[in-house]
Every structure is written in structure tokens, then in C-alpha cells.
Scaffold this active site. Structure first.
Site, mmCIF file in Angstrom:
data_model
loop_
_atom_site.group_PDB
_atom_site.id
_atom_site.type_symbol
_atom_site.label_atom_id
_atom_site.label_comp_id
_atom_site.label_asym_id
_atom_site.label_seq_id
_atom_site.Cartn_x
_atom_site.Cartn_y
_atom_site.Cartn_z
ATOM 1 N N ASN A 10 0.797 -1.232 0.000
ATOM 2 C CA ASN A 10 0.000 0.000 0.000
ATOM 3 C C ASN A 10 0.830 1.283 0.000
ATOM 4 O O ASN A 10 0.275 2.374 -0.111
ATOM 5 C CB ASN A 10 -0.994 0.031 1.177
ATOM 6 C CG ASN A 10 -2.008 -1.088 1.081
ATOM 7 O OD1 ASN A 10 -2.671 -1.235 0.058
ATOM 8 N ND2 ASN A 10 -2.114 -1.912 2.109
ATOM 9 N N TYR A 22 -0.919 9.931 6.316
ATOM 10 C CA TYR A 22 0.357 9.757 5.611
ATOM 11 C C TYR A 22 0.796 10.981 4.802
ATOM 12 O O TYR A 22 1.879 10.968 4.213
ATOM 13 C CB TYR A 22 0.264 8.532 4.688
ATOM 14 C CG TYR A 22 0.002 7.247 5.451
ATOM 15 C CD1 TYR A 22 0.949 6.745 6.337
ATOM 16 C CD2 TYR A 22 -1.197 6.550 5.295
ATOM 17 C CE1 TYR A 22 0.712 5.581 7.052
ATOM 18 C CE2 TYR A 22 -1.448 5.384 5.998
ATOM 19 C CZ TYR A 22 -0.491 4.900 6.877
ATOM 20 O OH TYR A 22 -0.731 3.752 7.587
ATOM 21 N N ASN A 73 10.300 -0.264 5.233
ATOM 22 C CA ASN A 73 8.996 0.052 5.792
ATOM 23 C C ASN A 73 8.100 -1.117 5.388
ATOM 24 O O ASN A 73 7.632 -1.176 4.253
ATOM 25 C CB ASN A 73 8.445 1.366 5.227
ATOM 26 C CG ASN A 73 7.091 1.702 5.847
ATOM 27 O OD1 ASN A 73 6.462 0.854 6.490
ATOM 28 N ND2 ASN A 73 6.632 2.935 5.644
ATOM 29 N N ALA A 76 1.857 -2.942 6.619
ATOM 30 C CA ALA A 76 1.076 -3.783 7.534
ATOM 31 C C ALA A 76 1.780 -5.094 7.880
ATOM 32 O O ALA A 76 1.492 -5.698 8.919
ATOM 33 C CB ALA A 76 -0.294 -4.061 6.914
ATOM 34 N N HIS A 99 8.794 3.869 9.668
ATOM 35 C CA HIS A 99 7.360 4.125 9.478
ATOM 36 C C HIS A 99 7.120 5.615 9.306
ATOM 37 O O HIS A 99 7.745 6.427 10.005
ATOM 38 C CB HIS A 99 6.539 3.616 10.663
ATOM 39 C CG HIS A 99 6.682 2.139 10.855
ATOM 40 N ND1 HIS A 99 6.057 1.231 10.033
ATOM 41 C CD2 HIS A 99 7.428 1.420 11.721
ATOM 42 C CE1 HIS A 99 6.398 0.009 10.413
ATOM 43 N NE2 HIS A 99 7.231 0.096 11.426
HETATM 44 C C1 DQA Z 1 3.114 2.195 8.145
HETATM 45 C C2 DQA Z 1 2.345 1.841 9.429
HETATM 46 C C3 DQA Z 1 1.636 0.511 9.276
HETATM 47 O O1 DQA Z 1 0.908 0.205 10.460
HETATM 48 C C4 DQA Z 1 0.661 0.564 8.120
HETATM 49 O O2 DQA Z 1 0.030 -0.697 7.937
HETATM 50 C C5 DQA Z 1 1.280 1.035 6.860
HETATM 51 C C6 DQA Z 1 2.213 2.172 6.920
HETATM 52 C C7 DQA Z 1 3.753 3.591 8.223
HETATM 53 O O3 DQA Z 1 4.660 3.850 7.437
HETATM 54 O O4 DQA Z 1 3.344 4.428 9.041
HETATM 55 O O5 DQA Z 1 1.008 0.550 5.780
HETATM 56 O O6 DQA Z 1 4.162 1.243 7.977
#
Ligand code: DQA
Length: 144
Positions: A10, A22, A73, A76, A99
Site C-alpha cells: 500500500n 500519511y 517500511n 502492515a 514508518h
Molecule cells: C506504516 C504503518 C503501518 O501500520 C501501516 O500498515 C502502513 C504504513 C507507516 O509507514 O506508518 O502501511 O508502515
């Protein structure tokens, strides 16, 4: 220093994905910033994104000979993937978990990371700057 940068599921949707969390920065913006930062620091990067757990495992395995460190990164998969943790551990490479968001200020299921115990450290909560800080941390803390 040669660094594999892995973006998990994602993260290809950054820019339009939940911008309140984000921001509007796209993955291309992050990669461009990292590429420039690495150039200035005389570091070499391989940039990889996948939505698939197995593809991420394979990318980590494939880069093990080349890379001297990993920035990941895991999205999830941070909270679910023993397979990605084991792949990183198998490389023996110093790894920084990144993250964009502060996962500890969010839902409880995000508070646990399978990756953190085998990482050199974790940087969370600084948006795209988390990635830049990871590069700096690796360069200052790991001998190439
Ligand atoms: C993430 C935090 C994760 O919990 C989430 O599922 C993401 C993005 C972040 O960069 O803040 O996809 O890794």
C-alpha cells in the site's frame, strides 16, 4: 555503503492514501528524496516496492550478496510477518525499520512489530523524514 530500501504493501498508494495520516507525499517523492540524499552521502541504493509478502522475502534474499544494509517500511506486514523478519535475520545485515506514522500513537494492533527485535533500530512518526533519518543513522552507526 550499499543499501536496499524496501517499501511494503500500500505504500505505492501514498499521495492519495489516507492523507490525514500519511500526508500528500508520493512514493516517487520519497524515492527521489532518498536518491538525492544517498548521492550526497556517497551511498548506493536499490529501491523496491511490493504489495506481496513473498516478493518482499525474495527481494531481501536476492539483495543479500549486494547490500550492506537494509531500510524497510514493511507496512502492515510489520505487524504480521514472521517470514519477512526471518528473511532479514537470515541476511545478517543491519536493518532500520521505518514508518511514516507513529505506530504507537495509533491502533493497538500496530504497536507490535515482528521486525523491531531483529532491527538495529526503528524510526517512526516523521513522515518522509523517517526515511532520511534512517539513511543518516545507518551511515553514522554502521561501518561499510
Ligand atoms: C506504516 C504503518 C503501518 O501500520 C501501516 O500498515 C502502513 C504504513 C507507516 O509507514 O506508518 O502501511 O508502515
Amino acid at each position: 555503503m550499499k543499501v536496499l530500501v524496501v517499501h511494503g504493501p500500500n505504500l505505492n498508494m501514498l499521495g492519495t492514501r489516507e492523507p490525514a495520516i500519511y500526508g500528500r507525499t508520493t512514493l516517487a517523492d520519497i524515492n527521489a528524496m532518498l536518491t538525492e540524499e544517498a548521492r550526497q552521502r556517497d551511498m548506493e541504493l536499490r529501491l523496491f516496492q511490493s504489495n506481496g509478502e513473498g516478493e518482499i522475502v525474495t527481494a531481501i534474499q536476492d539483495s543479500a550478496e549486494w547490500a550492506e544494509a537494509i531500510i524497510i517500511n514493511p507496512g502492515a506486514y510489520t505487524h504480521t510477518s514472521v517470514a519477512i523478519r526471518d528473511a532479514i535475520a537470515a541476511t545478517g545485515l543491519p536493518t532500520v525499520e521505518v514508518h511514516l506514522s507513529n505506530i504507537y500513537a495509533r491502533e493497538e494492533f500496530r504497536h507490535h512489530s515482528y521486525i523491531a527485535p531483529i532491527a538495529v533500530g526503528q524510526i517512526a512518526g516523521f513522515g518522509r523524514e523517517s526515511y532520511r533519518l534512517a539513511l543518516i543513522a545507518l551511515q553514522r552507526s554502521v561501518k561499510s
